[in-house]
Design a protein around this motif. Structure first.
Motif, PDB file in Angstrom:
ATOM      1  N   ALA A   1       0.836  -1.204   0.000  1.00 34.93           N
ATOM      2  CA  ALA A   1       0.000   0.000   0.000  1.00 34.93           C
ATOM      3  C   ALA A   1       0.870   1.253   0.000  1.00 34.93           C
ATOM      4  O   ALA A   1       0.595   2.208  -0.729  1.00 34.93           O
ATOM      5  CB  ALA A   1      -0.934  -0.005   1.214  1.00 34.93           C
TER       6      ALA A   1
ATOM      7  N   ASP B   1       2.342   1.547  -3.476  1.00 35.58           N
ATOM      8  CA  ASP B   1       1.342   1.994  -4.435  1.00 35.58           C
ATOM      9  C   ASP B   1       1.047   3.480  -4.263  1.00 35.58           C
ATOM     10  O   ASP B   1       0.915   4.222  -5.237  1.00 35.58           O
ATOM     11  CB  ASP B   1       0.039   1.206  -4.258  1.00 35.58           C
ATOM     12  N   LEU B   2       0.937   3.907  -3.006  1.00 33.86           N
ATOM     13  CA  LEU B   2       0.624   5.306  -2.738  1.00 33.86           C
ATOM     14  C   LEU B   2       1.737   6.212  -3.238  1.00 33.86           C
ATOM     15  O   LEU B   2       1.480   7.233  -3.884  1.00 33.86           O
ATOM     16  CB  LEU B   2       0.411   5.504  -1.241  1.00 33.86           C
TER      17      LEU B   2
ATOM     18  N   ALA C   1       1.610   6.454  -6.969  1.00 32.42           N
ATOM     19  CA  ALA C   1       0.506   7.304  -7.424  1.00 32.42           C
ATOM     20  C   ALA C   1       0.823   8.772  -7.188  1.00 32.42           C
ATOM     21  O   ALA C   1       0.456   9.642  -7.981  1.00 32.42           O
ATOM     22  CB  ALA C   1      -0.786   6.908  -6.712  1.00 32.42           C
ATOM     23  N   GLU C   2       1.529   9.050  -6.092  1.00 34.70           N
ATOM     24  CA  GLU C   2       1.873  10.445  -5.784  1.00 34.70           C
ATOM     25  C   GLU C   2       2.859  11.009  -6.794  1.00 34.70           C
ATOM     26  O   GLU C   2       2.917  12.222  -6.996  1.00 34.70           O
ATOM     27  CB  GLU C   2       2.476  10.538  -4.371  1.00 34.70           C
TER      28      GLU C   2
ATOM     29  N   ARG D   1      -0.805  15.078 -11.525  1.00 35.67           N
ATOM     30  CA  ARG D   1      -2.253  15.085 -11.316  1.00 35.67           C
ATOM     31  C   ARG D   1      -2.689  16.492 -10.990  1.00 35.67           C
ATOM     32  O   ARG D   1      -1.914  17.304 -10.506  1.00 35.67           O
ATOM     33  CB  ARG D   1      -2.622  14.128 -10.180  1.00 35.67           C
TER      34      ARG D   1
END
Lengths: 95, 95
Positions: free
Chosen positions: A73, A76-77, A80-81, A85
DNA sequence: GTATCCTGTAAAGAGACGCATTACAAATCA
DNA sequence: TGATTTGTAATGCGTCTCTTTACAGGATAC
């Protein structure tokens, strides 16, 4: 600031766990009840740790469950960061 | 013994967060940049929180990232633990 | 009491991912 | 040299996230 990229669980498994166990990838995969190609994908960071896999690892390694899935997790975080975005405005509590 | 089933993140969002924000599901979804049906699925526990979604929530709610994805991981792990499974023998370190 | 808004949910589809099976080529090692 | 180990690719299945579109029921307002 918490700003160091967290490792993929496979990296730890490959570099620390497997050597300490003294097992081949194939033998470890067999013990875990998964295929050798899939474990190889895990170790080389081409697949992630699922809840199912976390349980198998925790049992095989004699650890409380959750360690590996939390590592995943965090990984993954972080990934994604790193993606570009558009930010979202903070909301305020209602009056 | 750590044996209480962890809530699905959607439950907290629906019962605690949304009421405090005083927003409709549609308005919250729009703010998060997702569709209303999908947010509805999240809130009613028909979909999980991804890393992407965690970031959006953390920005919108002014929280450090990771809270929701960790809730999801705990939830997923608990669910997987409830499944019947054949146990895996613990391995011992090599000589 | 009719019209509007909000909601849950379903269907269909795109894209990603986990995992298995099979296969092959490179590397390691006896 | 021959056997073991490894990474990886192809194919396929199942599942999941998320979107778009649609509809029906409940609540609210006039």
């Amino acid at each position: 600031m918490r700003m160091h990229n967290p490792p993929h669980p496979g990296e730890i498994l490959k570099e620390d766990v497997l050597p300490e166990l003294g097992l081949t990838v194939g033998a470890f995969a067999a013990h875990l009840g998964i295929t050798r190609p899939h474990l190889s994908n895990l170790l080389n960071q081409h697949a992630g740790i699922t809840a199912e896999m976390d349980i198998r690892l925790s049992e095989a390694l004699g650890q409380p469950p959750g360690l590996w899935i939390r590592m995943q997790a965090a990984y993954d975080l972080w990934q994604a960061e790193q993606q570009p975005r558009q930010h979202i405005a903070p909301l305020h509590v209602a009056a």
